[in-house]
Each structure stands twice: as structure tokens, then as C-alpha cells.
Enzyme design. Sequence first.
Site, PDB file in Angstrom:
ATOM      1  N   LYS A  11       0.860  -1.186   0.000  1.00 53.37           N
ATOM      2  CA  LYS A  11       0.000   0.000   0.000  1.00 53.37           C
ATOM      3  C   LYS A  11       0.895   1.233   0.000  1.00 53.37           C
ATOM      4  CE  LYS A  11      -1.321   1.511   3.897  1.00 53.37           C
ATOM      5  NZ  LYS A  11      -0.625   2.825   3.877  1.00 53.37           N
ATOM      6  N   ASP A 139      -5.008   0.552   8.973  1.00 42.71           N
ATOM      7  CA  ASP A 139      -4.782   0.434   7.535  1.00 42.71           C
ATOM      8  C   ASP A 139      -5.446  -0.792   6.917  1.00 42.71           C
ATOM      9  OD1 ASP A 139      -3.344   2.756   7.296  1.00 42.71           O
ATOM     10  OD2 ASP A 139      -1.374   1.795   7.275  1.00 42.71           O
TER      11      ASP A 139
END
Length: 291
Positions: A11, A139
Site C-alpha cells: 500500500k 490500515d
Amino acid sequence: MSVLTTRAPAKINLTLHILGRRPGDGYHALESLVAFADVADTLELVPGPDLTLDISGPTAGPAGPLDDNLVLRAARHLAAGVDGLRLGAFRLHKQLPVAAGIGGGSSDAAAALRLLAELNGLALDYPAVIAAARATGADVPVCLDPRARMMRGAGEEIGPVLGLASLPAVLVNPGVPVSTAPVFKALGLAVGQQLDGAEHPVVGASLDADAVLGVIAPARNDLEAPALTVAPVIGEALGLLWAQAGCRLARMSGSGATVFAIFSDDGAAEMAAGAIRAAQPGWWVEPTRLA
């Protein structure tokens, strides 16, 4: 049932604006445009009676104790929320660096939830899946469906999928693990304090490569400066990226130490990766695409 497999991609925070620390819970409020890379860990699930985890791969060692791994933590949260959840043995092949600002552990956890959802016929927006993602880490929700989107709040507010052009890029990690807590400590915000700075640019629903650069270039990563005080080598990595032919933008992802650069084309990205590997053979360097 046969083995289920999924990828857990890196990510990348193309932007990361810290708005301040929330007065209620003390979490840092943020706005971030997130994309995902082609480079990834791989997670398999073999259906069975118990939750277990085996880790292999070049970065398996730094991944930490098995029992505290986010893969098992996410799976246990989901099992607690769904009666009779079918379980199994996870096999994680670690390719991504750990404590690197690219959400490797969070992406692994999200991958575990995807596989358990597939095994049990659950949609990714099933309430227990979302709840397990949120309980595992800030996250994890954005990694459940790894496509470009905006994150807000403390990471729990996820915007719709964005049509970002695929961007040629290089990821560089200088081999120094950086924990998030010291970086936020170096940022130095008190509970309830706001951080001054320009507002995040408006992000359209569909952007070509030039439009993406137009959005992210005037934006920033507010954790970059404090991270440099924790791990100054991040600055060296950024300097190496900026020095490469075809580099259009270089920036840190997350709380570091991984940095990324957007390049004019794949050839330039490949050449840059080769040059940086030659200059720093001990670093993790990967040409990739972000989308």
C-alpha cells in the site's frame, strides 16, 4: 476444497496530510490518497479445523512472532464475529519489508479476511468482515479491496474506488525498520492540536497519469520530515530517486522508511532501479506500477 490463494500488495500513500490529533481518542486525523503496487506478499489458506500460520520468504524473519501476526489477529477477530466460521491453515510468503510504511502487515491481514470470506461465502462488505478489519488495524480496511481510493479519519473512513492511471514507479527501502510511534512522537502534536497546512487537493473519480501527478505534486506527506529525524537514511534514498533520469516525483510512503518515485515510463523505472541497486546493493529496490 482446494487451496485458496491471494496477493497482499504494498500500500503506497501517494499523499498523507495529517490534520491534527482528535480530542476524543487522541488518534491522528488524516487525508491520504492510497494506491497499490504490483509487488506483494502471497497468502494461501488450506481449509481445516484450526487457525494456524506458517511464514516463509526473504522477509519472514523480521515479521515477528507467529502468534502476534496480523494474519492470525484478523482471522481471530472474524471468527469471534461469525458463529461456525470455517477456518484453516495460512501460509504466508513474505516479500515486502516489515515496518516499512507500505502496509505489509495490514495488507496480509486484509488478505486473510478475503480468503476467509471466500471460504465462507461472505461478501467483503459483510459487517463482521468490516468490523474485523477495523479491529485489526487502521490500515486494514483500505487493504480489503486493494484499489486506489481516499482514506480519511484515522484510516477508518474509506472513499469509493478511484480510476487512477497505472503509474510506472520504483519503491526503495533502505533496510531500516521504522515504527510508526516514534514518527508521530517526532511530529509532536498534542491531543486536540491541529496541524497547519494547505488542504488536500480534490481528487477526481478518473485520472490519467498527468492528472494524478497534478493532484499529488502540490500535496505532501506530513510524516516525511519527522521520519527523517528518526531515520536520516530516508533522505539519502529520496535523493537517489530524484537523481534518476525520468523521475517525476519522489516521496516517502506512510511513516517510512520506504520511499517511492513516479517515472516517465517503465524503461526509466527499470533503469533507475538498476542504478540504485548498484549503488546500494543491501537495499530493497523494486520497479513496479501503482494503481
